[in-house]
Design a protein around this motif. Structure first.
Motif, mmCIF file in Angstrom:
data_model
loop_
_atom_site.group_PDB
_atom_site.id
_atom_site.type_symbol
_atom_site.label_atom_id
_atom_site.label_comp_id
_atom_site.label_asym_id
_atom_site.label_seq_id
_atom_site.Cartn_x
_atom_site.Cartn_y
_atom_site.Cartn_z
ATOM 1 N N GLY A 27 54.357 -44.238 -46.568
ATOM 2 C CA GLY A 27 55.525 -44.791 -47.239
ATOM 3 C C GLY A 27 55.387 -46.200 -47.738
ATOM 4 O O GLY A 27 56.332 -46.760 -48.302
ATOM 5 N N ALA A 28 54.215 -46.829 -47.542
ATOM 6 C CA ALA A 28 54.018 -48.194 -48.030
ATOM 7 C C ALA A 28 53.756 -48.204 -49.527
ATOM 8 O O ALA A 28 53.238 -47.237 -50.091
ATOM 9 C CB ALA A 28 52.855 -48.851 -47.291
ATOM 10 N N ARG A 29 54.099 -49.316 -50.156
ATOM 11 C CA ARG A 29 53.745 -49.551 -51.560
ATOM 12 C C ARG A 29 52.467 -50.386 -51.543
ATOM 13 O O ARG A 29 52.450 -51.504 -51.048
ATOM 14 C CB ARG A 29 54.862 -50.281 -52.282
ATOM 15 C CG ARG A 29 56.187 -49.520 -52.301
ATOM 16 C CD ARG A 29 57.358 -50.437 -52.601
ATOM 17 N NE ARG A 29 57.480 -51.474 -51.577
ATOM 18 C CZ ARG A 29 58.414 -52.420 -51.583
ATOM 19 N NH1 ARG A 29 59.299 -52.465 -52.546
ATOM 20 N NH2 ARG A 29 58.460 -53.325 -50.615
ATOM 21 N N VAL A 30 51.387 -49.828 -52.106
ATOM 22 C CA VAL A 30 50.057 -50.418 -51.944
ATOM 23 C C VAL A 30 49.431 -50.664 -53.316
ATOM 24 O O VAL A 30 49.483 -49.807 -54.200
ATOM 25 C CB VAL A 30 49.139 -49.495 -51.112
ATOM 26 C CG1 VAL A 30 47.775 -50.148 -50.887
ATOM 27 C CG2 VAL A 30 49.791 -49.145 -49.775
ATOM 28 N N LEU A 31 48.829 -51.848 -53.456
ATOM 29 C CA LEU A 31 48.032 -52.172 -54.639
ATOM 30 C C LEU A 31 46.596 -52.409 -54.192
ATOM 31 O O LEU A 31 46.340 -53.219 -53.298
ATOM 32 C CB LEU A 31 48.568 -53.424 -55.333
ATOM 33 C CG LEU A 31 47.703 -53.976 -56.484
ATOM 34 C CD1 LEU A 31 47.633 -52.986 -57.642
ATOM 35 C CD2 LEU A 31 48.232 -55.328 -56.965
ATOM 36 N N LEU A 32 45.649 -51.706 -54.812
ATOM 37 C CA LEU A 32 44.232 -51.935 -54.596
ATOM 38 C C LEU A 32 43.698 -52.790 -55.741
ATOM 39 O O LEU A 32 43.985 -52.522 -56.904
ATOM 40 C CB LEU A 32 43.459 -50.614 -54.537
ATOM 41 C CG LEU A 32 43.980 -49.541 -53.559
ATOM 42 C CD1 LEU A 32 43.047 -48.339 -53.555
ATOM 43 C CD2 LEU A 32 44.148 -50.106 -52.162
ATOM 44 N N VAL A 33 42.922 -53.806 -55.407
ATOM 45 C CA VAL A 33 42.352 -54.704 -56.411
ATOM 46 C C VAL A 33 40.836 -54.660 -56.269
ATOM 47 O O VAL A 33 40.303 -54.925 -55.184
ATOM 48 C CB VAL A 33 42.859 -56.148 -56.236
ATOM 49 C CG1 VAL A 33 42.241 -57.068 -57.283
ATOM 50 C CG2 VAL A 33 44.377 -56.193 -56.317
ATOM 51 N N ASP A 34 40.138 -54.336 -57.346
ATOM 52 C CA ASP A 34 38.685 -54.251 -57.330
ATOM 53 C C ASP A 34 38.098 -55.522 -57.929
ATOM 54 O O ASP A 34 38.320 -55.825 -59.098
ATOM 55 C CB ASP A 34 38.233 -53.032 -58.141
ATOM 56 C CG ASP A 34 36.797 -52.622 -57.822
ATOM 57 O OD1 ASP A 34 36.079 -53.419 -57.176
ATOM 58 O OD2 ASP A 34 36.397 -51.515 -58.219
ATOM 59 N N THR A 35 37.344 -56.286 -57.125
ATOM 60 C CA THR A 35 36.692 -57.489 -57.633
ATOM 61 C C THR A 35 35.179 -57.293 -57.734
ATOM 62 O O THR A 35 34.432 -58.270 -57.860
ATOM 63 C CB THR A 35 36.992 -58.701 -56.727
ATOM 64 O OG1 THR A 35 36.447 -58.467 -55.424
ATOM 65 C CG2 THR A 35 38.486 -58.955 -56.632
ATOM 66 N N ASP A 36 34.723 -56.054 -57.675
ATOM 67 C CA ASP A 36 33.299 -55.719 -57.774
ATOM 68 C C ASP A 36 33.019 -55.124 -59.149
ATOM 69 O O ASP A 36 33.685 -54.167 -59.559
ATOM 70 C CB ASP A 36 32.929 -54.726 -56.674
ATOM 71 C CG ASP A 36 31.432 -54.504 -56.563
ATOM 72 O OD1 ASP A 36 30.689 -54.862 -57.500
ATOM 73 O OD2 ASP A 36 30.992 -53.963 -55.534
ATOM 74 N N ALA A 37 32.040 -55.687 -59.861
ATOM 75 C CA ALA A 37 31.731 -55.234 -61.221
ATOM 76 C C ALA A 37 31.243 -53.783 -61.262
ATOM 77 O O ALA A 37 31.192 -53.189 -62.339
ATOM 78 C CB ALA A 37 30.683 -56.153 -61.847
ATOM 79 N N GLN A 38 30.880 -53.199 -60.131
ATOM 80 C CA GLN A 38 30.485 -51.792 -60.127
ATOM 81 C C GLN A 38 31.674 -50.868 -60.397
ATOM 82 O O GLN A 38 31.485 -49.713 -60.797
ATOM 83 C CB GLN A 38 29.842 -51.435 -58.794
ATOM 84 C CG GLN A 38 28.532 -52.158 -58.537
ATOM 85 C CD GLN A 38 27.871 -51.681 -57.267
ATOM 86 O OE1 GLN A 38 27.417 -50.538 -57.172
ATOM 87 N NE2 GLN A 38 27.827 -52.546 -56.270
ATOM 88 N N GLY A 39 32.880 -51.350 -60.139
ATOM 89 C CA GLY A 39 34.081 -50.569 -60.452
ATOM 90 C C GLY A 39 34.204 -49.279 -59.665
ATOM 91 O O GLY A 39 34.728 -48.281 -60.170
ATOM 92 N N ASN A 40 33.796 -49.293 -58.405
ATOM 93 C CA ASN A 40 33.770 -48.047 -57.633
ATOM 94 C C ASN A 40 35.142 -47.535 -57.227
ATOM 95 O O ASN A 40 35.307 -46.349 -56.955
ATOM 96 C CB ASN A 40 32.905 -48.236 -56.385
ATOM 97 C CG ASN A 40 31.429 -48.307 -56.718
ATOM 98 O OD1 ASN A 40 30.986 -47.776 -57.720
ATOM 99 N ND2 ASN A 40 30.668 -48.974 -55.869
ATOM 100 N N LEU A 41 36.144 -48.411 -57.167
ATOM 101 C CA LEU A 41 37.473 -47.935 -56.764
ATOM 102 C C LEU A 41 38.026 -46.923 -57.767
ATOM 103 O O LEU A 41 38.620 -45.911 -57.379
ATOM 104 C CB LEU A 41 38.444 -49.106 -56.627
ATOM 105 C CG LEU A 41 38.382 -49.932 -55.340
ATOM 106 C CD1 LEU A 41 39.478 -50.994 -55.354
ATOM 107 C CD2 LEU A 41 38.514 -49.061 -54.118
#
Length: 316
Positions: A31-45
């Protein structure tokens, strides 16, 4: 305001992205509101979640695009600010700014109030963007494989965080990943982690091929194989993080009842084999703890690590 958590270690291949994806997805399922932030240039997220972004973190940090226009919905309750190879060109540009260590914090500020958690995935080296992630974060979670080189890198991470944030106490959790209980060295290193870092060490995530297969299909472990031990271990980790950060599960709106249910023939119940006392650990006799995630109820013993999972409908 969101709880901003950097998932960091100055070593690659230790499960940082896997942890960000499955912890973030697990929190969203609770039930949480979650933001994932990718700071890796590989862009794996983006790959791990099966999304194909048009705008990325580069557009926000370099071109000044509004951050809300670059965030995409990956799952219900789970958003993503993605990255790709263009981020390599952003690092020297950021490094020339007088406020270079706070550009990520400033970029996320307009949307921070919309989330309960912001989880930042970082690369395995101390780049300008990794420094930004650490400066931005309230807390740091450090995954580490249970092997010598990875455990040794924790010391360097602690030293770097101490210089950046004024103390290594911001490392709230150390997550042992790819743990193989059959290997004696794994048990010895896990004991060493506990002796050195105490209760900051979470229950380990066991080695599980399903965790490495799921990202190739763009699925979380709960979608790919919710009965796997990888799903069980991450569900327990999500429960641990929820308690540590004081997040309470949001009640879901009640489902609308069918005004005219159609009678169905009785089906054989799907049940696991009951124990004499399902609330007590069969190994050590301690009271079991419980969590529910991705349609499963997980019972586990904090003393001897006994675990059992069953479908929620088994108990209905």
């Amino acid at each position: 305001m969101a709880r901003v958590v950097a998932v960091a270690n100055l070593k690659g291949g230790i499960g940082k992205t896997t942890t960000v994806v499955n912890v973030g997805a697990g929190l969203a399922l609770k039930g949480a509101r979650v933001l994932l932030v990718d700071t890796d240039a590989q862009g794996n997220l983006a790959m791990a979640l099966g999304v194909h972004p048009r705008r990325t973190l580069y557009d926000v940090l370099v071109d000044g695009a509004p951050v809300e226009r670059c965030i995409i919905e990956a799952r219900s309750g789970l958003d993503l600010l993605p990255a790709d190879a263009t981020l390599l060109g952003a690092q020297p540009i950021i490094a020339r700014r007088p406020d270079w260590s706070r550009v990520l914090s400033q970029a996320l500020q307009p949307v921070a109030g919309a989330y309960d958690f912001v989880l930042i995935d970082s690369a395995g080296s101390l780049t300008p963007l990794n420094v930004n992630a650490l400066v931005c974060a309230h807390d740091v979670i450090a995954p580490t494989t249970v092997e010598h080189f990875s455990v040794k890198s924790l010391e360097l991470l602690m030293a770097q965080i101490g210089r950046i944030k004024g103390g290594a106490g911001h490392v709230r959790m150390i997550i042992p990943t790819m743990y193989d209980p059959r290997v004696r060295q794994s048990g010895e290193l896990l004991a060493m982690l506990h002796a050195r870092y105490g209760d900051r060490v979470t229950p380990p995530v066991r080695v599980n091929v399903r965790l490495s297969e799921a990202p190739a299909l763009g699925k979380t472990i709960y979608e790919y194989d919710p009965r796997s031990r990888g799903a069980i271990d991450y569900a327990m980790l999500v429960e641990h993080i929820s308690r540590a950060f004081g997040f309470a599960v949001r009640p879901q709106p009640p489902a609308q009842a069918d005004p005219a249910p159609v009678p169905q023939p009785a089906a054989a119940p799907y049940r696991s084999v009951p124990t004499a006392n399902p609330e007590v650990c069969p190994h050590c006799g301690r009271a079991l703890q419980h969590t529910s995630l991705a349609g499963y109820r997980i019972s586990y013993c904090a003393q001897c690590r006994y675990k059992k999972q069953e479908l929620v409908r088994d108990r209905q």
